[in-house]
Design a protein around this motif. Sequence first.
Motif, PDB file in Angstrom:
ATOM      1  N   TYR A 290     -47.773  19.545 -50.306  1.00 26.25           N
ATOM      2  CA  TYR A 290     -49.020  19.960 -49.694  1.00 26.25           C
ATOM      3  C   TYR A 290     -49.434  18.959 -48.617  1.00 26.25           C
ATOM      4  O   TYR A 290     -49.786  19.317 -47.506  1.00 26.25           O
TER       5      TYR A 290
ATOM      6  N   LEU B 104     -45.763  18.953 -55.929  1.00 23.77           N
ATOM      7  CA  LEU B 104     -46.605  19.908 -55.210  1.00 23.77           C
ATOM      8  C   LEU B 104     -47.558  19.186 -54.272  1.00 23.77           C
ATOM      9  O   LEU B 104     -47.758  19.595 -53.138  1.00 23.77           O
TER      10      LEU B 104
ATOM     11  N   TYR C  43     -43.775  30.327 -56.898  1.00 25.07           N
ATOM     12  CA  TYR C  43     -43.080  29.252 -57.601  1.00 25.07           C
ATOM     13  C   TYR C  43     -43.969  28.634 -58.674  1.00 25.07           C
ATOM     14  O   TYR C  43     -43.521  28.333 -59.773  1.00 25.07           O
TER      15      TYR C  43
ATOM     16  N   ARG D  75     -45.063  29.776 -52.325  1.00 26.79           N
ATOM     17  CA  ARG D  75     -45.411  28.622 -53.141  1.00 26.79           C
ATOM     18  C   ARG D  75     -46.163  29.053 -54.398  1.00 26.79           C
ATOM     19  O   ARG D  75     -45.899  28.573 -55.486  1.00 26.79           O
TER      20      ARG D  75
END
Length: 423
Positions: A192, A188, A7, A4
Amino acid sequence: MKRRSVYIVIFIVAILGLFFIQYKYLKIGVSLATVQFKKNIDVASKNIKNDLADENQLTFLVGKAITNDDTNFKLSIDSIQDASKYFLKDFISYRLKLNGIDTDFSYRLIAKDSSFSLKSPNQFNTSENLLTFPIQLKGYLPETAGKDTLLELQFKNINSYLLSQLNGLTIPSLLFMLIIIIIFIWFLRSIYWQRQVITTTNSFINNLTHELKTPVFSINLASKMLEKDLDTTKKPLLKIIRQQTERLNKHIDKVLELGKLEFQPKLFNLKKTDFKPNLIEICQNFETLSNLNNITFTYNLEEGSFLIKSEINHLENAISNILDNAQKYSENPIIKLNASKHKNQLLISISDNGVGINKKDKDLIFKKYYRVSNEDVHKVKGYGLGLSYVKEVVKKHKGKVKIDSNVGVGTIVTIFIPLIHEK
Ligand code: ADP
């Protein structure tokens, strides 16, 4: 987690890159616009020069103003000068607009020897960054004044003017970039959040299953103690209790094993092993089970050792799970296990003649808790954990799982595990 971050870094680099390119485009745009602006000024200057060369109402008035000549007028010379300033300003403004220049400007009409000057009603502060274009006048005005005469056009803040012309492009592109950034952040955040939910759910399930272990153990123990004093008529009942607790125990173990794999990856210790003896043992055990349960099971293992890096218990469980499925999802099971070595890989494939899996479900069945929703299948008990466990274990062995299946014909599940080179 690591992936992540990668990214996010890639995204930030991409956005910064986009900003940089945008900035470069803007610079190119501004310099092109500057060139265009100067070209337009050039044309406008020529037109102004030509218009002011002949005698007309404007040049006549301006001529009077610069020579301080108020004959033919009933007005004072100051009023004549004021009027000609505005008249000239309107004329220049009109000419500039005709050539595509629509920005604030001022002018000065001056004699080369500074003996006179006619200034535009608005004047810029000389400390400002001004761009000046002088036009050498010809014809009527210099002749009337008897001197070389210049018309100076002045522009300020030309860059902000040019930028404002490009605004049609820059503002939308900044806006779109902003939208992309906002959506990415939102994305995101939801990932999350989702991860958090999954983690809490998983740890809840793990805790719960741990808690279930104790009562199951107690039931098991109590039923064993009961067995001695129970009269024979009630023994079948006890047998049911024992069988069901055993089943429950197995299910709990499955959930716990999967949980361990996910949350304590370091517990996974790959050791160099010849997996052949273990595979033979699995096959022999399953063969015994098959003989009792009307299953036709055959197996064929290629000659030689199967040297791999393995965590034996998990790999054994994974293969047992596949065999279990083959038997669960077939009416009169004919199951074959085949193990061979091909291109540095150990291939273990298990085929059955069961209900098969349709295309739509093929990728989904590896997901945790996924079960094919089919009335027939739901007669078979399960939690949809077997194949996700298989996938996880094989992944930890740096291998792959493949499923070939035809609905109503059968299924072949193949796992590929990298072989160690024998020297
Ligand atoms: P479970 O068997 O506990 O439901 P699995 O993860 O082992 O969970 O399997 C997921 C689903 O995949 C099953 O519900 C079943 O529909 C399908 N499936 C797995 N193996 C086979 C097989 N050999 N033949 C047909 N369907 C299968």
